[in-house]
Design a protein around this motif. Structure first.
Motif, short mmCIF file in Angstrom:
data_model
loop_
_atom_site.label_atom_id
_atom_site.label_comp_id
_atom_site.label_asym_id
_atom_site.label_seq_id
_atom_site.Cartn_x
_atom_site.Cartn_y
_atom_site.Cartn_z
N CYS A 158 -5.92 11.86 -10.22
CA CYS A 158 -4.79 10.96 -10.03
C CYS A 158 -5.13 9.55 -10.54
O CYS A 158 -6.23 9.06 -10.30
CB CYS A 158 -4.44 10.88 -8.54
SG CYS A 158 -3.02 9.83 -8.21
N HIS A 211 -3.11 6.95 -9.78
CA HIS A 211 -2.60 5.97 -8.82
C HIS A 211 -3.72 5.60 -7.83
O HIS A 211 -4.74 6.29 -7.74
CB HIS A 211 -1.41 6.56 -8.05
CG HIS A 211 -0.29 6.97 -8.94
ND1 HIS A 211 0.40 6.09 -9.74
CD2 HIS A 211 0.25 8.21 -9.18
CE1 HIS A 211 1.33 6.75 -10.41
NE2 HIS A 211 1.25 8.03 -10.11
N ARG A 212 -3.53 4.55 -7.12
CA ARG A 212 -4.52 4.13 -6.12
C ARG A 212 -3.81 3.70 -4.85
O ARG A 212 -3.84 2.53 -4.46
CB ARG A 212 -5.40 3.00 -6.66
CG ARG A 212 -6.31 3.42 -7.84
CD ARG A 212 -7.40 4.38 -7.40
NE ARG A 212 -8.28 4.76 -8.50
CZ ARG A 212 -8.07 5.78 -9.33
NH1 ARG A 212 -6.96 6.52 -9.22
NH2 ARG A 212 -8.94 6.06 -10.29
N CYS A 213 -3.14 4.67 -4.21
CA CYS A 213 -2.47 4.34 -2.95
C CYS A 213 -3.55 3.85 -1.98
O CYS A 213 -4.64 4.41 -1.93
CB CYS A 213 -1.74 5.56 -2.39
SG CYS A 213 -0.52 6.20 -3.56
N PHE A 227 -4.25 4.06 1.09
CA PHE A 227 -4.77 4.88 2.18
C PHE A 227 -5.55 6.09 1.66
O PHE A 227 -6.16 6.82 2.45
CB PHE A 227 -3.61 5.42 3.04
CG PHE A 227 -2.57 6.16 2.24
CD1 PHE A 227 -2.74 7.50 1.91
CD2 PHE A 227 -1.45 5.50 1.75
CE1 PHE A 227 -1.80 8.17 1.14
CE2 PHE A 227 -0.50 6.17 0.99
CZ PHE A 227 -0.67 7.50 0.68
N CYS A 228 -5.56 6.29 0.34
CA CYS A 228 -5.97 7.59 -0.20
C CYS A 228 -7.36 7.60 -0.83
O CYS A 228 -7.73 6.71 -1.58
CB CYS A 228 -4.95 8.02 -1.25
SG CYS A 228 -5.28 9.68 -1.88
N ILE A 244 -8.40 10.53 -2.37
CA ILE A 244 -8.41 11.69 -3.29
C ILE A 244 -8.91 11.35 -4.69
O ILE A 244 -9.73 12.09 -5.25
CB ILE A 244 -7.04 12.37 -3.29
CG1 ILE A 244 -6.71 12.91 -1.89
CG2 ILE A 244 -6.98 13.47 -4.33
CD1 ILE A 244 -5.29 13.42 -1.74
N PRO A 245 -8.46 10.25 -5.31
CA PRO A 245 -8.96 9.97 -6.67
C PRO A 245 -10.49 9.89 -6.74
O PRO A 245 -11.08 10.22 -7.77
CB PRO A 245 -8.31 8.64 -7.01
CG PRO A 245 -7.07 8.59 -6.16
CD PRO A 245 -7.46 9.26 -4.88
N VAL A 295 -3.01 17.58 -8.04
CA VAL A 295 -3.19 16.44 -7.13
C VAL A 295 -1.95 15.55 -7.21
O VAL A 295 -1.36 15.18 -6.21
CB VAL A 295 -4.44 15.62 -7.50
CG1 VAL A 295 -4.49 14.32 -6.72
CG2 VAL A 295 -5.70 16.43 -7.27
N ARG A 321 2.83 2.47 -2.75
CA ARG A 321 3.66 3.59 -3.20
C ARG A 321 4.66 3.04 -4.22
O ARG A 321 4.94 1.85 -4.25
CB ARG A 321 4.38 4.24 -2.02
CG ARG A 321 3.48 4.85 -1.00
CD ARG A 321 2.68 5.99 -1.55
NE ARG A 321 3.53 7.12 -1.92
CZ ARG A 321 3.07 8.21 -2.55
NH1 ARG A 321 1.81 8.27 -2.92
NH2 ARG A 321 3.87 9.21 -2.84
N ARG A 322 5.26 3.93 -4.97
CA ARG A 322 6.08 3.45 -6.10
C ARG A 322 7.57 3.69 -5.87
O ARG A 322 8.38 3.59 -6.78
CB ARG A 322 5.61 4.16 -7.37
CG ARG A 322 4.16 3.75 -7.71
CD ARG A 322 3.36 4.79 -8.43
NE ARG A 322 3.24 6.03 -7.73
CZ ARG A 322 2.36 6.27 -6.73
NH1 ARG A 322 1.58 5.30 -6.31
NH2 ARG A 322 2.29 7.45 -6.16
S1 SF4 Z 1 -1.62 9.67 -2.31
FE1 SF4 Z 1 -1.34 10.97 -4.08
S2 SF4 Z 1 -0.57 9.58 -5.65
FE2 SF4 Z 1 -1.53 8.32 -4.10
S3 SF4 Z 1 -3.65 8.03 -4.79
FE3 SF4 Z 1 -3.61 9.78 -3.39
S4 SF4 Z 1 -3.40 11.56 -4.71
FE4 SF4 Z 1 -2.80 9.76 -5.90
#
Ligand code: SF4
Length: 427
Positions: A156, A158-160, A162-163, A165-166, A200, A277-278
């Motif tokens: 991903c 994006h860099r939300c 709270f996340c 995952i990236p 993802v 968020r977008r």
């Molecule tokens: S919430 Fe989803 S879109 Fe946002 S950084 Fe995490 S994986 Fe990426």
């Protein structure tokens, strides 16, 4: 012989390779690929724990699973991989129960399992540019499987806030459409009635491919080139990135399951901003209303976070009212938990008891919405896909419990529900 029992109740053989999958559908798809890679490397006598890092609770479960594996199979090699291992390999390498730690890129490659010279093999996931080749190995799906996950995207951009995952999966990268179509065709030829496209950040599929095609183009090509595919389902979507062609296919194409799970996260604009968020609350509600107008039978689900830092009572109320205004039926509620690398961990945190209470209130709201959704099905009949003995699922993702289900598809009459699933009998 170990203390562990296989799903059929037989003791697990000492030379068996077991894969324990935690977390998301992506991990499930990758565990299938890991099984093939381990087989190709003639790996024996091992337990592979494919971890998740989305919440602190997920990491705690990973550690608990590792300890249990060591206890049940003292002779086996314990291999830890997945996002938690990718993000913090040293923490798992420090566990006495662990023999090897592998990164998310390494776990999909047979040579990784053949060459055991390195105890920790975790590369920089941000440097990974290609989708792993595991899409080519479609022979994992036995005909008995009713649903197969096809990974079309990973990582991903994006860099939300709270996340995490990236940091476990790297930057966004897409599988070429041709490889995806071949995989779907092979699975359908093996008798798989439902394919779930997963990733993802699924809606970013194609951005890194020549001509930057969008997800709608991929779905259209799959439906055209695999005419025998009975049902195509999409995993979680980012509302603001849904392209117009995808919208039309989701609302007009019978074979696209009338069920969308949306990554909404929150219902208050200020919190959405702080999450990076977008989309806005109004945009989310407008899209859901458009979907429902275009295809009234579509069921909507969403990921929602409770107790994000700085969330006020008014914001929490916006979260609750979003469920009704966006016409949601299925909720995944995540109590906020600060994650390493994620900026929200440095924001002023709410007291844990308030996070817990807000998550409970949101879940109760979700139960109400689901009960309303189930009530609307009672007294009707429909065809469901049988997933296992006694359980089936409707195209809109509604679960159904019934005796003597004969698959793969069963025509059912709905007599009631238990708040979670419909109760049915053969129609
Ligand atoms: S919430 Fe989803 S879109 Fe946002 S950084 Fe995490 S994986 Fe990426």
């Amino acid at each position: 012989m170990s203390a562990r029992l296989a799903p059929n109740g037989a003791p697990v053989r000492a030379d068996a390779v077991e894969i324990v999958t935690l977390g998301c559908r992506l991990n499930a798809a990758e565990s299938d690929a890991m099984a093939a890679a381990a087989r190709a490397a003639n790996l024996t006598g091992a337990v592979i724990v494919n971890t998740c890092a989305v919440t602190a609770e997920a990491v705690r479960q990973a550690r608990q699973t590792i300890r249990r594996a060591r206890r049940d199979r003292p002779e086996a090699q314990i291999i830890v991989t997945g996002c938690a291992a990718q993000i913090d390999p040293d923490a798992f390498a420090a566990m006495p129960e662990v023999d090897r730690v592998l990164g998310n890129a390494e776990k999909l490659l047979a040579p990784t399992f053949a060459d055991e010279s390195e105890r920790v093999r975790v590369s920089d996931i941000m440097a990974v540019r290609e989708m792993a080749p595991h899409l080519a190995r479609a022979d994992d799906a036995g005909s008995s499987r009713t649903r197969a996950y096809v990974q079309v995207q990973n990582g991903c951009d994006h860099r939300c806030t709270f996340c995490v995952i990236p940091f476990g999966r790297g930057n966004a990268r897409s599988a070429p459409a041709g490889a995806v179509i071949d995989q779907v065709r092979r699975l359908v030829e093996q008798g798989c009635p439902e394919i779930v496209l997963t990733g993802v950040d699924l809606t970013s599929w194609g951005a890194d491919l020549p001509g930057a095609p969008q997800l709608g183009a991929l779905v259209a090509r799959i439906l055209r080139h695999v005419p025998d595919l009975p049902r195509l389902r999409l995993s979680s979507l980012d509302v603001i990135e849904m392209d117009e062609r995808l919208f039309r296919l989701c609302t007009e194409e019978e074979r696209v399951a009338p069920h969308l799970h949306l990554s909404l996260q929150h219902g208050a604009d200020l919190i959405l901003k702080r999450m990076k968020r977008r989309h806005s609350r109004a945009e989310a509600i407008a899209l859901c209303a458009r979907l429902k107008r275009a295809r009234p039978e579509i069921a909507l689900g969403a990921d929602l976070i409770a107790g994000f830092p700085t969330e006020t009572d008014a914001h929490a109320q916006d979260q609750l009212t979003l469920v009704d205004e966006a016409q949601l039926s299925f909720l995944h509620v995540f109590p906020f938990s600060p994650r390493p690398h994620a900026p929200a961990a440095k924001m002023p945190q709410l007291p844990p008891a308030r996070i817990k209470a807000r998550a409970a209130a949101l879940r109760a709201k979700g139960d109400e919405a689901l009960a309303r959704h189930l009530d609307a099905w009672v007294g009707k009949t429909a065809t469901a896909l049988v997933e296992r003995p006694g359980f089936a699922r409707l195209p809109d993702f509604t679960g159904v419990r019934a005796d003597d289900l004969a698959g793969p598809f069963a025509r059912l009459a709905f007599t009631g529900h238990d708040g979670a699933d419909l109760i049915a009998e053969a129609a």
